[in-house]
Design a protein around this motif. Structure first.
Motif, PDB file in Angstrom:
ATOM      1  N   ALA A 574      -2.651 -27.964 -13.310  1.00 20.66           N
ATOM      2  CA  ALA A 574      -1.330 -27.361 -13.167  1.00 20.66           C
ATOM      3  C   ALA A 574      -0.433 -27.733 -14.333  1.00 20.66           C
ATOM      4  O   ALA A 574       0.360 -26.930 -14.796  1.00 20.66           O
ATOM      5  CB  ALA A 574      -0.697 -27.820 -11.858  1.00 20.66           C
ATOM      6  N   ASN A 575      -0.589 -28.950 -14.825  1.00 18.53           N
ATOM      7  CA  ASN A 575       0.298 -29.386 -15.900  1.00 18.53           C
ATOM      8  C   ASN A 575      -0.205 -29.012 -17.282  1.00 18.53           C
ATOM      9  O   ASN A 575       0.479 -29.236 -18.259  1.00 18.53           O
ATOM     10  CB  ASN A 575       0.473 -30.904 -15.846  1.00 18.53           C
ATOM     11  CG  ASN A 575       1.421 -31.289 -14.747  1.00 18.53           C
ATOM     12  OD1 ASN A 575       2.051 -30.435 -14.150  1.00 18.53           O
ATOM     13  ND2 ASN A 575       1.522 -32.574 -14.482  1.00 18.53           N
ATOM     14  N   SER A 576      -1.417 -28.507 -17.374  1.00 18.20           N
ATOM     15  CA  SER A 576      -1.951 -28.222 -18.699  1.00 18.20           C
ATOM     16  C   SER A 576      -1.202 -27.063 -19.325  1.00 18.20           C
ATOM     17  O   SER A 576      -0.731 -26.164 -18.641  1.00 18.20           O
ATOM     18  CB  SER A 576      -3.435 -27.885 -18.599  1.00 18.20           C
ATOM     19  OG  SER A 576      -3.582 -26.726 -17.830  1.00 18.20           O
ATOM     20  N   GLY A 577      -1.086 -27.142 -20.626  1.00 21.25           N
ATOM     21  CA  GLY A 577      -0.480 -26.020 -21.352  1.00 21.25           C
ATOM     22  C   GLY A 577       1.005 -25.906 -21.161  1.00 21.25           C
ATOM     23  O   GLY A 577       1.595 -24.880 -21.439  1.00 21.25           O
ATOM     24  N   GLY A 578       1.613 -26.976 -20.683  1.00 23.33           N
ATOM     25  CA  GLY A 578       3.067 -26.928 -20.572  1.00 23.33           C
ATOM     26  C   GLY A 578       3.508 -26.320 -19.257  1.00 23.33           C
ATOM     27  O   GLY A 578       2.702 -26.051 -18.390  1.00 23.33           O
ATOM     28  N   ASP A 579       4.776 -26.111 -19.186  1.00 23.46           N
ATOM     29  CA  ASP A 579       5.358 -25.755 -17.910  1.00 23.46           C
ATOM     30  C   ASP A 579       6.474 -24.762 -18.141  1.00 23.46           C
ATOM     31  O   ASP A 579       7.333 -24.960 -18.994  1.00 23.46           O
ATOM     32  CB  ASP A 579       5.892 -27.054 -17.288  1.00 23.46           C
ATOM     33  CG  ASP A 579       6.822 -26.790 -16.148  1.00 23.46           C
ATOM     34  OD1 ASP A 579       6.682 -25.730 -15.529  1.00 23.46           O
ATOM     35  OD2 ASP A 579       7.685 -27.651 -15.900  1.00 23.46           O
ATOM     36  N   ASN A 580       6.427 -23.718 -17.398  1.00 17.95           N
ATOM     37  CA  ASN A 580       7.478 -22.728 -17.594  1.00 17.95           C
ATOM     38  C   ASN A 580       8.639 -22.904 -16.649  1.00 17.95           C
ATOM     39  O   ASN A 580       9.605 -22.162 -16.696  1.00 17.95           O
ATOM     40  CB  ASN A 580       6.919 -21.326 -17.460  1.00 17.95           C
ATOM     41  CG  ASN A 580       6.154 -20.963 -18.695  1.00 17.95           C
ATOM     42  OD1 ASN A 580       6.466 -21.461 -19.764  1.00 17.95           O
ATOM     43  ND2 ASN A 580       5.155 -20.141 -18.551  1.00 17.95           N
ATOM     44  N   GLY A 581       8.466 -23.896 -15.802  1.00 14.68           N
ATOM     45  CA  GLY A 581       9.542 -24.285 -14.910  1.00 14.68           C
ATOM     46  C   GLY A 581      10.296 -23.116 -14.351  1.00 14.68           C
ATOM     47  O   GLY A 581       9.759 -22.248 -13.710  1.00 14.68           O
ATOM     48  N   GLY A 582      11.565 -23.125 -14.602  1.00 16.24           N
ATOM     49  CA  GLY A 582      12.420 -22.152 -13.962  1.00 16.24           C
ATOM     50  C   GLY A 582      12.311 -20.755 -14.554  1.00 16.24           C
ATOM     51  O   GLY A 582      12.792 -19.808 -13.966  1.00 16.24           O
ATOM     52  N   THR A 583      11.752 -20.629 -15.717  1.00 14.62           N
ATOM     53  CA  THR A 583      11.718 -19.290 -16.264  1.00 14.62           C
ATOM     54  C   THR A 583      10.729 -18.449 -15.483  1.00 14.62           C
ATOM     55  O   THR A 583       9.831 -18.954 -14.844  1.00 14.62           O
ATOM     56  CB  THR A 583      11.323 -19.287 -17.737  1.00 14.62           C
ATOM     57  OG1 THR A 583       9.974 -19.719 -17.808  1.00 14.62           O
ATOM     58  CG2 THR A 583      12.224 -20.186 -18.528  1.00 14.62           C
TER      59      THR A 583
ATOM     60  N   GLU B  88      -1.513 -18.357 -17.018  1.00 14.03           N
ATOM     61  CA  GLU B  88      -0.417 -18.792 -17.885  1.00 14.03           C
ATOM     62  C   GLU B  88       0.071 -20.170 -17.492  1.00 14.03           C
ATOM     63  O   GLU B  88       0.141 -20.506 -16.321  1.00 14.03           O
ATOM     64  CB  GLU B  88       0.749 -17.788 -17.784  1.00 14.03           C
ATOM     65  CG  GLU B  88       0.479 -16.529 -18.546  1.00 14.03           C
ATOM     66  CD  GLU B  88       1.506 -15.459 -18.238  1.00 14.03           C
ATOM     67  OE1 GLU B  88       2.577 -15.818 -17.724  1.00 14.03           O
ATOM     68  OE2 GLU B  88       1.214 -14.276 -18.502  1.00 14.03           O
ATOM     69  N   PRO B  89       0.408 -20.962 -18.499  1.00 13.98           N
ATOM     70  CA  PRO B  89       0.919 -22.293 -18.189  1.00 13.98           C
ATOM     71  C   PRO B  89       2.173 -22.194 -17.322  1.00 13.98           C
ATOM     72  O   PRO B  89       2.893 -21.201 -17.381  1.00 13.98           O
ATOM     73  CB  PRO B  89       1.270 -22.869 -19.560  1.00 13.98           C
ATOM     74  CG  PRO B  89       0.558 -22.026 -20.551  1.00 13.98           C
ATOM     75  CD  PRO B  89       0.388 -20.685 -19.929  1.00 13.98           C
ATOM     76  N   GLY B  90       2.396 -23.212 -16.552  1.00 16.80           N
ATOM     77  CA  GLY B  90       3.605 -23.211 -15.729  1.00 16.80           C
ATOM     78  C   GLY B  90       3.294 -22.710 -14.323  1.00 16.80           C
ATOM     79  O   GLY B  90       2.323 -23.138 -13.703  1.00 16.80           O
ATOM     80  N   TYR B  91       4.078 -21.770 -13.887  1.00 17.09           N
ATOM     81  CA  TYR B  91       3.954 -21.290 -12.511  1.00 17.09           C
ATOM     82  C   TYR B  91       2.541 -20.820 -12.213  1.00 17.09           C
ATOM     83  O   TYR B  91       1.918 -21.228 -11.240  1.00 17.09           O
ATOM     84  CB  TYR B  91       4.956 -20.156 -12.278  1.00 17.09           C
ATOM     85  CG  TYR B  91       5.005 -19.696 -10.847  1.00 17.09           C
ATOM     86  CD1 TYR B  91       5.938 -20.231  -9.972  1.00 17.09           C
ATOM     87  CD2 TYR B  91       4.125 -18.743 -10.363  1.00 17.09           C
ATOM     88  CE1 TYR B  91       5.987 -19.830  -8.660  1.00 17.09           C
ATOM     89  CE2 TYR B  91       4.154 -18.334  -9.054  1.00 17.09           C
ATOM     90  CZ  TYR B  91       5.097 -18.868  -8.201  1.00 17.09           C
ATOM     91  OH  TYR B  91       5.126 -18.476  -6.909  1.00 17.09           O
ATOM     92  N   GLY B  92       2.054 -19.947 -13.103  1.00 19.42           N
ATOM     93  CA  GLY B  92       0.748 -19.342 -12.865  1.00 19.42           C
ATOM     94  C   GLY B  92      -0.334 -20.386 -12.717  1.00 19.42           C
ATOM     95  O   GLY B  92      -1.117 -20.367 -11.765  1.00 19.42           O
ATOM     96  N   ARG B  93      -0.350 -21.330 -13.638  1.00 18.83           N
ATOM     97  CA  ARG B  93      -1.437 -22.303 -13.619  1.00 18.83           C
ATOM     98  C   ARG B  93      -1.304 -23.252 -12.436  1.00 18.83           C
ATOM     99  O   ARG B  93      -2.296 -23.686 -11.857  1.00 18.83           O
ATOM    100  CB  ARG B  93      -1.457 -23.060 -14.938  1.00 18.83           C
ATOM    101  CG  ARG B  93      -2.853 -23.459 -15.325  1.00 18.83           C
ATOM    102  CD  ARG B  93      -2.909 -23.970 -16.716  1.00 18.83           C
ATOM    103  NE  ARG B  93      -2.975 -22.907 -17.703  1.00 18.83           N
ATOM    104  CZ  ARG B  93      -3.170 -23.143 -18.994  1.00 18.83           C
ATOM    105  NH1 ARG B  93      -3.319 -24.369 -19.416  1.00 18.83           N
ATOM    106  NH2 ARG B  93      -3.217 -22.149 -19.846  1.00 18.83           N
ATOM    107  N   THR B  94      -0.072 -23.598 -12.093  1.00 18.68           N
ATOM    108  CA  THR B  94       0.116 -24.464 -10.924  1.00 18.68           C
ATOM    109  C   THR B  94      -0.396 -23.760  -9.675  1.00 18.68           C
ATOM    110  O   THR B  94      -1.094 -24.359  -8.845  1.00 18.68           O
ATOM    111  CB  THR B  94       1.609 -24.804 -10.757  1.00 18.68           C
ATOM    112  OG1 THR B  94       2.099 -25.292 -11.990  1.00 18.68           O
ATOM    113  CG2 THR B  94       1.812 -25.836  -9.689  1.00 18.68           C
ATOM    114  N   LEU B  95      -0.068 -22.476  -9.577  1.00 16.96           N
ATOM    115  CA  LEU B  95      -0.529 -21.717  -8.408  1.00 16.96           C
ATOM    116  C   LEU B  95      -2.048 -21.653  -8.402  1.00 16.96           C
ATOM    117  O   LEU B  95      -2.693 -21.845  -7.355  1.00 16.96           O
ATOM    118  CB  LEU B  95       0.086 -20.310  -8.445  1.00 16.96           C
ATOM    119  CG  LEU B  95      -0.250 -19.424  -7.247  1.00 16.96           C
ATOM    120  CD1 LEU B  95       0.203 -20.079  -5.961  1.00 16.96           C
ATOM    121  CD2 LEU B  95       0.409 -18.062  -7.392  1.00 16.96           C
ATOM    122  N   ALA B  96      -2.623 -21.425  -9.579  1.00 18.66           N
ATOM    123  CA  ALA B  96      -4.078 -21.342  -9.659  1.00 18.66           C
ATOM    124  C   ALA B  96      -4.706 -22.666  -9.239  1.00 18.66           C
ATOM    125  O   ALA B  96      -5.699 -22.690  -8.491  1.00 18.66           O
ATOM    126  CB  ALA B  96      -4.497 -20.981 -11.074  1.00 18.66           C
ATOM    127  N   ALA B  97      -4.116 -23.763  -9.709  1.00 20.39           N
ATOM    128  CA  ALA B  97      -4.644 -25.082  -9.344  1.00 20.39           C
ATOM    129  C   ALA B  97      -4.546 -25.287  -7.840  1.00 20.39           C
ATOM    130  O   ALA B  97      -5.462 -25.803  -7.200  1.00 20.39           O
ATOM    131  CB  ALA B  97      -3.872 -26.177 -10.074  1.00 20.39           C
TER     132      ALA B  97
END
Lengths: 996, 148
Positions: A574-583, B88-97
């Motif tokens: 989940a944390n890989s590749g950075g985080d788009n957070g609120g965007t 995609e990193p962020g929301y997408g990847r967290t959801l996938a995980a």
């Protein structure tokens, strides 16, 4: 055993107590020495070593120390063959106290019977005075087993982290610290305690306390690694504090051990361990400063060097060196030299005195003291190595693998320390910093990795083996293919160490990693096998109820571990590749079509992010175009937003931040970089949403100041910059020191502006010489940001001379002026637009051969003026939009209109002109005159004898030349940039010509 | 938009289902089963354990799993998640995980039932703990997702 104080026995203190004895045992004649069977250590061996005295000792059973030799397994060496299973039966000499023959707890390096007939035993580490028995033996083996499983896990994680270091920002840092702090640190913690007990003949410290220290150390290291990885400074700080506490406890334990202990012959080794603990405490504090920003950008480089030295040479180097005094003869299977203790003491004095001096001096940036301290340390190492080198060798050492690996690792230590010393002594401080940091991989793999592998090859069987046969079997496994591994590892380190092209270094790293992996692959079955034996032993002596309880607990433990691993994996994904957070990039909603978009160029370098602040209107869709302009890797992460991957030097990446509705911060996630100043503030300005970020330069930027009033008076203290150009100085070598620094200057009447300068003025000092002259410029960066220099007058490869100097660095730039001309020099650090616009430029005049005399010579450097905080959003916007506030000659708008140049009628005047830009050239015209000579970009376009005349010298940015004219009569001759926009906004002046 | 609308109901079902499932596992493993082991005779204990497990399994298969899948799918659709956006990193990847971990948890839970049925209590127990720990991880990842 001759270890009781009042029963010295013939071994005179060197008895086979739990100390490393190696020494000068008067070889008792009738001892059966059976050669160097590595596992033959035994009661019998000790027996022989101690001769009759031992008999007495054991008989009484009073010695606090017991004949550990017997049990202690690790004996090596020489002890001789016919040893009965030591653990199981009380050897004749193993007077172990009431409880009988405890299998010793420690490795007993024996420096054995040298070539002479005297077998010597060095039992290391026993549990003197404790009840002994199989259970205790197992207990100690369990602890060693657990510690080494832990070490192996750290090493494995380090290898994994090293494998992904290209893709994950913190991974390189993580790999190094997993290896050094986790793996090597745990090994040193465990073994220094173990050896200290043995060498001091002291009773071992409480088991619980030892376990607690190990657990605390593991927790602290995990905390530090996690804290830096996840960028949680609080966690990093707390973990560092825990680390310091644990190591302090370790130090206290080591000091206490020494009190009232019998002290073996090799007791002088123990101070090495104490000094190492002190070094780690210092290293942890320095590391904390670096990781959490206590260091600040200015001290970062120095503190980093200090951290490197105190940890590598102190925490790891010192205990390794100390241990080798006993381990080296042991693995060789020879007797220890008589002067070992003396040499150990001297070498300790030198290393332990030199290192703190070097570290403190590095931290404070005092180079001579650092070199002196390091020289002292090097001398200590040389002293010790000299002793090792003169240690006699036998045909067949106890453990050839250990011998060769230890020897190679010490060789790498020597090479690295010598190179370090030379680099620190000869290179300028900050250049040396990079070069010294490049030595770290060599120390890492060649020294630390190899010494771990070498020592563990010998020691693991000693502490984990259940008996001689078992130990022999374990050692056979660990030594498998050692020649190949040795060759591969050292070839790899050599490839990485030598200044070869990148593929060679990569190959080297892969080879070294392969050798390390091979050892881990061998160690794993050894650990598993030992675990089975130990668990079997435990089970055998266990009650069924306890067994059932444990059996019932096991599935839950396994389940928890597996589940936790899965969750961790999920979190990492989940944390890989950075985080788009609120965007809302993952969704279709979010960015409205009406959003104003803005793209900002961002450069990373010199521990700075430029611009350091971006101001946007609320709701602006912001895109950052990021360039890593540094010569090291960086990334950029927007807090609660996206992040770039790690960018190699020159790497680019575009980050879409979406609509900016509140202030955001972006930073480089590499450990310590954020703290050192690599942050970018994105602030929301006026909530207009109408794209004021793109607005006109003169209206949208309140911070940029207003257009200066050129007719106003300059302040009373202001002095114009002399435009008169002095003739080239005598001599063919021109040496100049330029200091890059920031200053404030009156750049237009009543307008003070921060300037980035060479030598405190903008333009910088003018250099003049003739064709063939050599210019040797020393650039010193006194600024807090990086700067470089680029002389257009010299031809050379830009890579090194034009590189960016970090704050405090200096560089010597040497070029020969092969061709004549009026040349520009300027700062070579990106973004050059800003560096040039803020004042970092100057002129070099190289006279053409046969240049005629002129009555007056002037030099005018034309440039634009952009007001506002240098590098600030408003100024950068003006730069990008090319909206200067004024145009200037010699760095001040309209200065020669207020303070005219002077000449006499009939005099020949030569005007050298250089266009510094950054964006505009110049059309130099002198009102009321006709130029009869024009020299532009290295060639005469017009000479006095020619029939034609010239009215303007046109120069594109970075071009130069001169024009000549004769003032016909007295009067006020204006000179202008004939682009009237420029002339009317400052690019004009006057020559006041008086009568003849 | 209404504070409580259709989508908040869907989300409620999703969250409540997860809470009940994780809470149920926790209650079973931390309270009910240890008590049963203490208080019941061996024969009763085994029977009770088996029954409790089977009932919880039934509930999972018939109510919880379908409800989670359906509401989860709906929420993702509502939020505009696409297959591509999962990478995609962020929301997408967290959801996938989170989805991946959930699938593993379900596999562990199924494995637990199988192992129990085949008379491998140790394995069954280990898998039950994997499932419990993993579902806590799913909740962790769910809390890492911004509210939708």
């Amino acid at each position: 055993m001759p270890t009781s104080p009042d029963d010295p026995g013939p071994t005179a203190g060197a008895g086979p107590g739990p100390g490393p004895v190696a020494g000068p045992v008067p070889a008792p004649g009738p001892v059966p020495v059976a050669g160097p069977g590595p596992d033959a250590a035994s009661g019998r061996g000790s027996d022989s070593a101690s001769g009759p005295g031992s008999g007495a000792g054991s008989a009484s059973g009073a010695g606090p120390v017991s004949g550990s030799a017997s049990g202690a397994g690790p004996v090596s060496g020489s002890a001789s063959g016919p040893a009965p299973e030591p653990e199981r039966g009380p050897g004749p000499a193993s007077g172990r106290g009431p409880a009988g023959p405890a299998p010793g707890t420690g490795p007993v390096p024996v420096a054995g019977p040298g070539p002479g007939p005297g077998p010597v035993h060095v039992p290391l580490g026993v549990s003197p005075g404790r009840p002994a028995g199989r259970f205790r033996a197992s207990g100690s083996r369990v602890r060693h087993l657990a510690a080494h499983v832990l070490i192996a896990l750290w090493l494995l994680l380090a290898l994994l982290a090293a494998g992904v270091q290209q893709t994950l920002p913190v991974a390189r840092w993580l790999a190094v610290h997993l290896f050094l702090l986790g793996g090597a640190g745990t090994a040193i913690l465990v073994w220094s305690e173990h050896f200290a007990v043995a060498l001091l003949h002291a009773p071992p410290p409480g088991r619980r306390a030892s376990d607690a220290r190990l657990a605390g150390f593991t927790a602290a290291v995990t905390g530090v690694l996690a804290g830096v990885w996840a960028d949680v400074p609080v966690l990093t700080g707390a973990a560092c504090a825990l680390l310091v506490a644990v190591v302090t406890a370790h130090l206290v334990m080591l000091v206490r051990l020494g009190r009232g202990a019998l002290g073996g012959r090799l007791a002088p080794v123990v101070p090495y361990y104490r000094a190492a603990a002190v070094a780690l405490i210092a290293g942890a504090v320095l590391g904390w400063l670096l990781a959490t920003g206590g260091a600040g950008p200015q001290r970062y480089a120095g503190l980093r060097l200090a951290h490197l030295h105190v940890t590598l040479l102190g925490w790891i180097g010192l205990p390794v060196l100390g241990t080798l005094f006993m381990l080296w003869p042991t693995v060789l299977g020879v007797r220890m030299a008589d002067r070992t203790a003396r040499v150990a003491r001297r070498a300790f004095l030198l290393t332990a005195c030199g290192l703190p001096v070097a570290v403190a001096a590095l931290a404070a940036g005092v180079r001579p003291a650092a070199v002196a301290g390091l020289a002292c340390y090097t001398a200590g190492v040389a002293l010790a190595v000299g002793l090792f080198a003169r240690t006699p060798r036998k045909q067949r050492p106890v453990s050839p693998a250990a011998v060769w690996m230890l020897a190679a690792s010490v060789a790498w230590l020597c090479a690295a320390v010598a190179a370090d010393l030379v680099l620190l002594a000869l290179r300028p401080p900050d250049e040396a910093g990079d070069a010294v940091a490049a030595l770290v991989p060599v120390l890492l793999a060649g020294f630390v990795g190899q010494v771990l592998i070498g020592a563990l090859t010998y020691l693991l069987p000693v502490v984990l083996g259940a008996g001689p046969a078992d130990r022999a079997a374990l050692r056979a496994v660990l030594e498998r293919g050692w020649t190949w591994r040795l060759a591969v590892l050292n070839t790899g380190v050599a490839l990485a160490a030598l200044p070869l092209p990148a593929p060679a270094a990569t190959t080297g790293a892969l080879l070294a990693a392969a050798a390390g992996t091979a050892f881990l692959a061998l160690a794993a079955p050894v650990l598993v096998r030992a675990a089975r034996t130990v668990l079997g032993d435990l089970r055998a002596g266990d009650d069924p109820a306890g067994r059932a309880r444990r059996a019932a607990r096991r599935p839950a433990l396994w389940g928890t571990a597996a589940g936790a691993a899965l969750v961790l994996l999920g979190a990492l994904v989940a944390n890989s590749g950075g985080d788009n957070g609120g965007t809302d990039l993952a969704t279709g909603t979010g960015t409205g079509a009406a959003a104003v978009t803005r793209t900002v160029d961002v450069t990373l370098g010199d521990m700075r992010i430029r611009p350091a602040r971006v101001e946007v209107a609320r709701g602006t869709a912001l895109t950052l175009r990021i360039t890593n302009a540094d010569d090291q890797r960086h990334d950029l992460k927007v807090e609660g937003g996206p992040a770039t991957p790690l960018l190699a030097p020159g790497g680019r990446r575009t980050l879409d931040l979406g609509r900016i509705t509140s202030d955001r911060t972006a930073y480089c996630t590499l450990p310590g970089h954020r703290a050192a100043g690599m942050t970018l503030d994105i602030t929301v300005g006026a909530a207009s949403g109408d794209g004021s970020g793109d607005g006109s330069a003169h209206t949208g930027h309140t911070t940029a100041g207003t257009t200066p009033d050129l007719s106003a008076d300059f302040s009373g203290t202001w002095r114009p910059r002399a435009a008169e150009l002095a003739p080239a100085p005598e001599g063919t070598v021109h040496r100049v020191e330029l200091r890059a620094r920031r200053t404030r200057a009156e750049v237009a009447p009543g307008t003070v502006q921060e300037r980035w300068t060479f030598g405190g003025t903008a333009p910088g000092p003018t250099l003049r010489g003739r064709v063939g002259d050599v210019f040797e410029i020393t650039l010193v960066n006194d600024d807090t940001m990086g700067h470089g220099i680029d002389f257009h007058a010299g031809a050379l490869a830009p890579d090194r001379p034009m590189r960016t100097l970090d704050p405090g660095e200096r560089l010597t730039y040497r070029f020969r002026a092969e061709r004549a001309g009026a040349w520009l020099y300027h700062c070579s650090t990106a973004p050059m637009l800003q560096h040039l616009a803020n004042g970092m430029y100057g002129a070099v005049v190289v006279d053409p051969p046969g240049l005629a005399e002129a009555d007056r010579e002037y030099l005018l450097v034309s440039s634009e003026l952009y007001l506002g905080t240098p590098g600030g959003t408003a100024q950068v916007a003006k730069l990008r939009e090319h909206a200067p506030d004024a145009w200037m000659f010699n760095g001040v708008a309209a200065q020669y209109a207020h303070r005219p140049l002077t000449a006499r009628a009939g005099e020949r005047a030569r005007f050298w002109v250089v266009a510094a830009g950054p964006a505009d050239g110049v059309a130099f015209h002198l009102v009321g005159t006709v130029f009869d000579t024009v020299y532009k970009e290295g060639a005469y376009l017009l000479r006095p004898g020619d029939p034609g005349g010239s009215q303007a010298l046109d120069l594109a940015p970075a071009q130069g030349g001169f024009v000549e004219t004769v003032f016909p009569e007295a009067g006020h001759y204006s000179f202008v940039d004939h682009d009237m926009r420029h002339a009317e906004s400052g690019a004009h002046g006057t020559v006041e010509v008086t009568g003849r | 938009m209404n504070p409580v609308g259709v989508w908040s109901l869907v989300r409620f079902v999703h969250v409540a289902g997860a809470a009940l499932w994780v809470g149920g596992q926790l209650a079973l493993s931390l309270i009910v089963l240890p008590l049963a082991r203490h208080l019941l005779a061996d024969a009763d204990k085994d029977r009770f354990t088996e029954r409790a497990g089977r009932r919880f399994g039934m509930l999972t298969g018939t109510v919880f799993l379908p409800a989670q899948l359906a509401t989860g799918w709906a929420l993702a659709w509502h939020r505009g998640v696409t297959w591509a956006s999962l990478a995609e990193p962020g929301y997408g990847r967290t959801l996938a995980a989170k989805l991946g971990l959930f699938a593993l948890v379900m596999l562990a839970a199924a494995g637990h039932g199988l192992a129990h049925a085949r008379g491998r209590p140790a394995l069954a127990r280990a898998l039950a703990v994997v499932s419990l720990t993993g579902s806590l991880g799913v909740v962790l990842l769910a809390t890492a997702l911004p509210a939708s």
